[in-house]
Design an enzyme around this catalytic site. Structure first.
Site, PDB file in Angstrom:
ATOM      1  N   SER A  57       0.818  -1.212   0.000  1.00  0.00           N
ATOM      2  CA  SER A  57       0.000   0.000   0.000  1.00  0.00           C
ATOM      3  C   SER A  57       0.852   1.262   0.000  1.00  0.00           C
ATOM      4  O   SER A  57       0.372   2.341  -0.335  1.00  0.00           O
ATOM      5  CB  SER A  57      -0.939   0.013   1.207  1.00  0.00           C
ATOM      6  OG  SER A  57      -0.203   0.044   2.403  1.00  0.00           O
ATOM      7  N   LYS A  58       2.135   1.139   0.381  1.00  0.00           N
ATOM      8  CA  LYS A  58       3.025   2.294   0.412  1.00  0.00           C
ATOM      9  C   LYS A  58       4.071   2.210  -0.700  1.00  0.00           C
ATOM     10  O   LYS A  58       5.099   2.879  -0.656  1.00  0.00           O
ATOM     11  CB  LYS A  58       3.720   2.382   1.771  1.00  0.00           C
ATOM     12  CG  LYS A  58       2.744   2.491   2.935  1.00  0.00           C
ATOM     13  CD  LYS A  58       3.472   2.641   4.239  1.00  0.00           C
ATOM     14  CE  LYS A  58       2.494   2.671   5.409  1.00  0.00           C
ATOM     15  NZ  LYS A  58       1.545   3.764   5.334  1.00  0.00           N
ATOM     16  N   SER A  59       3.793   1.387  -1.715  1.00  0.00           N
ATOM     17  CA  SER A  59       4.771   1.120  -2.754  1.00  0.00           C
ATOM     18  C   SER A  59       4.276   1.566  -4.116  1.00  0.00           C
ATOM     19  O   SER A  59       3.075   1.656  -4.380  1.00  0.00           O
ATOM     20  CB  SER A  59       5.066  -0.394  -2.789  1.00  0.00           C
ATOM     21  OG  SER A  59       5.711  -0.768  -3.976  1.00  0.00           O
TER      22      SER A  59
END
Length: 303
Positions: free
Chosen positions: A231-233
């Site tokens: 989700s943070k990539s």
């Protein structure tokens, strides 16, 4: 007449901060399969209590995407933004019982203690203070996770007094999720392992409010090739509900299910029915999954 006890009711509760990606689909599919495997219900709840982070239209888009993958709620979908009265009532109970308190401390104050609040700084004042749960010094909470095994946390030392309502006036996730799970009769919470360490503070809050504690199962995360949470990539590309099978096979692999189990089956309804029949919860691994490995596994399934 007494209502019959609920055997199994699970849920998927996305935040409308953007489109669903593979990690979201793994959580949705995993929670849906666990519910269907148990012969239970699966509900969707939209966790839209953080307007600064929300993307307009994302909630409806997420529901449409889930529907494209055949994942449809067994009950009308609720939104946390419509449930403020429930949170107010729970907070009032805690305040009246002396189990919660107003906190005027700033982020700068908390930075000196690593963000862990155990006592308010004297002389501090905010027009809109945060409200925190009063965590006892001996608040060590443990539980048995169906996937991750035994997990324990010294909430007082590792977390501190838990925020229930933020200083900006928004409800904290911990209070809302506890109130909602109890109000909706959720018996089983199946979600990503990134929320594993939130569970002890939620159990502590359930006890303070006299609410039941559901069973928990925390699914392995999906990581990019660099080991970052998806989700943070940059690899967090939206899944395609118009062509669901590639992402569905990847999600199936992320849940540790046998390669090839979905081979040669067409149609999302038939695939999901077969997936329920073949699903083995005991095969779900604790460790995270890398995207590249999942692609290789899915390719093996198609071969």
């Amino acid at each position: 007449m007494t209502a019959p006890a609920i055997h199994y009711r699970g849920r998927f509760a996305p935040s409308p901060t953007g489109p669903l990606h593979l990690g979201s689909l793994v959580a949705a599919l995993g929670s849906w399969l666990m519910a269907r495997h148990a012969g239970g219900e699966w509900w969707i709840r939209i966790e839209d209590l953080d307007p600064p982070r929300e993307v307009p239209g994302a909630a409806d888009a997420q529901v449409r995407t889930l529907s494209g993958f055949g994942l449809v709620s067994d009950a009308p979908i609720v939104r946390q933004s419509d449930r403020h009265a429930l949170y107010e009532a729970a907070l009032a109970r805690l305040l009246d019982a002396g189990l919660a308190f107003a906190c005027h401390c700033s982020r700068t104050d908390l930075a000196e203690t690593g963000g862990i609040h155990r006592a308010c700084r004297p002389g501090r004042h905010r027009d809109t203070p945060a409200i925190r749960l009063r965590v006892p010094d001996d608040a060590r909470v443990g539980f048995e996770d169906a996937i991750q095994g035994r997990f324990e946390q010294d909430v007082a030392r590792e977390v501190g007094d838990v925020v229930l309502r933020r200083a900006d006036g928004y409800w904290a996730y911990q209070l809302a999720v506890v109130v909602d799970d109890a109000d909706q009769g959720i018996t089983d919470v199946v979600r990503g392992a990134d929320l594993l360490d939130s569970t002890p503070r939620q159990i502590l809050l359930q006890r303070a409010l006299g609410l039941p504690t559901p069973r928990y199962a925390h699914l392995p995360l999906v990581l990019d090739e660099a080991g970052h949470k998806l989700s943070k990539s940059l690899a967090a590309l939206p899944v395609d509900a118009d062509d669901p099978m590639p992402a569905l096979r990847l999600a199936w692999s992320a849940l540790g299910q046998p390669a090839g189990a979905l081979r040669g089956i067409d149609g999302i309804d038939r695939v999901l029915a077969h997936a329920v029949a073949e699903f083995e919860p005991g095969l779900i691994q604790r460790k995270p999954n890398a995207v590249a490995a999942l692609h290789n596994c899915a390719a093996t399934q198609r071969a």
